[in-house]
Design a protein around this motif. Structure first.
Motif, mmCIF file in Angstrom:
data_model
loop_
_atom_site.group_PDB
_atom_site.id
_atom_site.type_symbol
_atom_site.label_atom_id
_atom_site.label_comp_id
_atom_site.label_asym_id
_atom_site.label_seq_id
_atom_site.Cartn_x
_atom_site.Cartn_y
_atom_site.Cartn_z
ATOM 1 N N ARG A 1 -2.213 -1.402 -4.115
ATOM 2 C CA ARG A 1 -3.193 -0.417 -3.632
ATOM 3 C C ARG A 1 -2.505 0.935 -3.459
ATOM 4 N NH1 ARG A 1 -6.247 -0.528 2.264
ATOM 5 N NH2 ARG A 1 -7.826 1.073 1.835
ATOM 6 N N LEU A 2 -3.062 1.962 -4.075
ATOM 7 C CA LEU A 2 -2.557 3.334 -3.984
ATOM 8 C C LEU A 2 -3.675 4.224 -3.469
ATOM 9 C CD1 LEU A 2 -0.899 3.544 -7.523
ATOM 10 C CD2 LEU A 2 0.243 2.940 -5.394
ATOM 11 N N THR A 3 -3.331 5.153 -2.582
ATOM 12 C CA THR A 3 -4.345 6.040 -2.003
ATOM 13 C C THR A 3 -3.876 7.476 -2.035
ATOM 14 O OG1 THR A 3 -5.097 4.314 -0.487
ATOM 15 C CG2 THR A 3 -5.750 6.564 0.022
ATOM 16 N N ILE B 1 0.594 5.519 0.143
ATOM 17 C CA ILE B 1 -0.325 6.620 0.460
ATOM 18 C C ILE B 1 0.398 7.938 0.244
ATOM 19 C CG2 ILE B 1 -1.756 7.704 2.230
ATOM 20 C CD1 ILE B 1 -1.964 4.983 3.598
ATOM 21 N N LEU C 1 -6.846 0.720 6.866
ATOM 22 C CA LEU C 1 -5.572 0.250 6.320
ATOM 23 C C LEU C 1 -5.468 -1.256 6.167
ATOM 24 C CD1 LEU C 1 -3.291 2.625 8.402
ATOM 25 C CD2 LEU C 1 -3.610 2.728 5.940
ATOM 26 N N ARG D 1 -12.810 4.413 -6.178
ATOM 27 C CA ARG D 1 -11.776 3.409 -6.434
ATOM 28 C C ARG D 1 -11.699 3.204 -7.946
ATOM 29 N NH1 ARG D 1 -10.257 0.001 -2.286
ATOM 30 N NH2 ARG D 1 -10.137 -1.812 -3.667
ATOM 31 N N HIS E 1 0.851 -1.187 0.000
ATOM 32 C CA HIS E 1 0.000 0.000 0.000
ATOM 33 C C HIS E 1 0.891 1.243 0.000
ATOM 34 C CE1 HIS E 1 -3.871 1.960 1.888
ATOM 35 N NE2 HIS E 1 -3.513 2.520 0.743
ATOM 36 N N THR F 1 -3.658 -2.738 -10.393
ATOM 37 C CA THR F 1 -3.482 -1.783 -9.297
ATOM 38 C C THR F 1 -4.720 -0.918 -9.122
ATOM 39 O OG1 THR F 1 -1.111 -1.704 -9.722
ATOM 40 C CG2 THR F 1 -2.039 0.086 -8.417
ATOM 41 N N ALA G 1 2.943 -1.751 -6.035
ATOM 42 C CA ALA G 1 1.973 -1.841 -4.942
ATOM 43 C C ALA G 1 0.587 -2.099 -5.514
ATOM 44 C CB ALA G 1 1.971 -0.559 -4.122
ATOM 45 N N VAL H 1 -5.548 -4.399 4.745
ATOM 46 C CA VAL H 1 -5.787 -4.716 3.334
ATOM 47 C C VAL H 1 -6.338 -6.114 3.135
ATOM 48 C CG1 VAL H 1 -4.022 -3.136 2.532
ATOM 49 C CG2 VAL H 1 -3.392 -5.478 3.097
#
Length: 449
Positions: A375-377, A338, A426, A395, A336, A403, A373, A428
């Protein structure tokens, strides 16, 4: 002394009317802003001097001239419906909390009454906190260290300074040039505390704070009086014998040297204590996430990674280094990424792209390529326009990849159960929420500076 308060990105009109700032005061405050480290071009980084107003920008804190001050507070939505005094008090409280987390300070916000939060500016509140902490510390004893001294004595103490003995006392051997160690309070750490006390006394306008500072100045009367430029910060050693002074040392850096700018002379005479909200929000969220994931199988790195986007074909030298704000790993693998953004995004009902910057999307796409990664936020501060509760608002699946890029918000105005809420966001391992696949344009291929 008149004190004015404005929110970041809001304007304060100048004139002679109620709620306005006199034009002469606006000129003085703008002059101080122009010499601040956050000034940017023509002082626009702190306040923008307009024809009929002063407009605050993305920096918060205090600008103080001799006869007036301007407090810039972050645009945090707290206690809706309350009067402006109450709202400013709650905003100061949240800002001090964010500073405490970012700087790893233990601050008892409850020790300051609601009236004081409403009446005092951010600067006076920080001075009050520093005085209370220092008073409590000196009651337990000031730190001391062994220091080497030279003195001419009738009897030998320590060891003989032979060079000094046979030059100064060659004719009069009744005096001995001694060099010895003595346990002293006149050390670098205490000199820094005294310099901070003296400096705060000159800028504080609160009678209660001035009284606290006078009492502390009396305690430090035997300590050498040095100007800030002559202080030896590098000589301070924080170890197990004085670790309780770590917070005070960090606060002294905050108030005296680190992000503190002092200007003298001309129309810009005054002081500034300023914080860039984008950097503060990033540090605050990063440290809160680190706390939230303690005891889990996830680890956190702040400003880590540092992979390069490009490498020179001839030399292999890396170019355009990346520094994601927050990297979360499981068993060493990145799971992840962020990036925090102190911006007000829009609801998807109002705008399909939520006002997210295209450059931010391109940046996250580069992270997806480099760090792999899943998951990107992009994490923003929450505000009522996004709904009643903080959440993942959108999303998206990056075209051609598995991704997920999401936009989310965190409510810094609501400190209750912050760690639990972050931990829930957080983790996941939970089933993914539905996403929508959108076509995101690729990175530009032409050469750019």
């Amino acid at each position: 002394m008149p004190a004015y308060t404005v929110r970041e990105w809001d304007s304060l009109s100048h004139g002679d009317g109620t709620g306005q700032i006199p034009e002469s005061f606006a000129d003085r405050l703008a002059a101080i802003a122009r010499v601040s480290a956050f000034a940017g071009r023509e002082g626009g980084g702190v306040v923008e001097r307009r024809r009929h107003s002063l407009r605050a920008r993305g920096v918060v804190g205090i600008l103080a001239a001799k006869d007036c001050s301007l407090e810039i507070l972050p645009k945090i939505d707290v206690v809706p419906g309350e009067n402006i005094s109450r709202q400013n008090a709650e905003t100061r409280k949240r800002l001090v909390h964010m500073l405490a987390v970012a700087l790893e300070l233990k601050i008892d916000l409850g020790a300051i009454t609601d009236i004081e939060w409403q009446r005092e500016t951010l600067l006076e509140i920080l001075i009050r906190i520093f005085c209370d902490k220092l008073t409590e510390a000196v009651r337990k004893g000031m730190p001391r260290r062994y220091t080497e001294q030279d003195d001419d004595l009738p009897m030998l103490r320590g060891r003989l300074n032979i060079t000094r003995q046979f030059t100064r006392h060659a004719i009069n051997p009744s005096r001995l040039a001694c060099r010895f160690d003595t346990l002293s309070e006149d050390i670098a750490l205490n000199r820094i505390m005294k310099a901070t006390i003296r400096h705060l006394f000159h800028i504080s306008k609160s009678p209660a704070n001035q009284q606290r500072l006078r009492e502390l100045a009396f305690v430090y009367s035997e300590i050498a009086d040095l100007p800030p430029a002559a202080l030896r910060w590098d000589e301070v050693v924080i170890d197990r014998t004085n670790r309780q002074w770590r917070e005070l040392f960090d606060m002294a850096k905050l108030l005296l040297s680190n992000r503190y700018q002092t200007t003298t002379g001309g129309p810009g005479e005054g002081t500034a204590l300023l914080f860039e909200m984008n950097a503060l929000f990033e540090e605050y969220v990063g440290r809160m996430i680190s706390r939230a994931l303690v005891g889990t199988d996830l680890s956190v790195s702040l400003q880590g990674g540092r992979l390069f986007c490009l490498s020179a074909e001839e030399t292999g030298r890396g170019l355009f280094q990346t520094k994601p704000d927050i990297i979360i790993r499981r068993a060493g693998a990145v799971v992840h990424l962020i990036d925090t953004k102190w911006k007000r995004i829009l609801s998807r009902i109002d705008h399909p792209k939520q006002g997210v910057s295209q450059s931010d999307v391109y940046q996250m796409m580069a992270y997806a390529q480099l760090y792999r990664a899943p998951r990107l936020t992009l994490l923003y501060p929450h505000h009522p326009g996004l709904g009643d509760e903080e959440a993942v608002h959108a999303r998206h699946k990056i075209t051609g990849h598995e991704t997920i890029l999401e936009t989310a918000s965190i409510d810094v105005a609501n400190g209750e159960r912050m760690l639990d809420r972050l931990r829930q966001f957080l983790m996941v391992g939970k089933p993914p929420e539905p996403y929508c696949s959108v076509e995101i344009p690729p990175l530009p291929t032409q050469d750019q500076d």
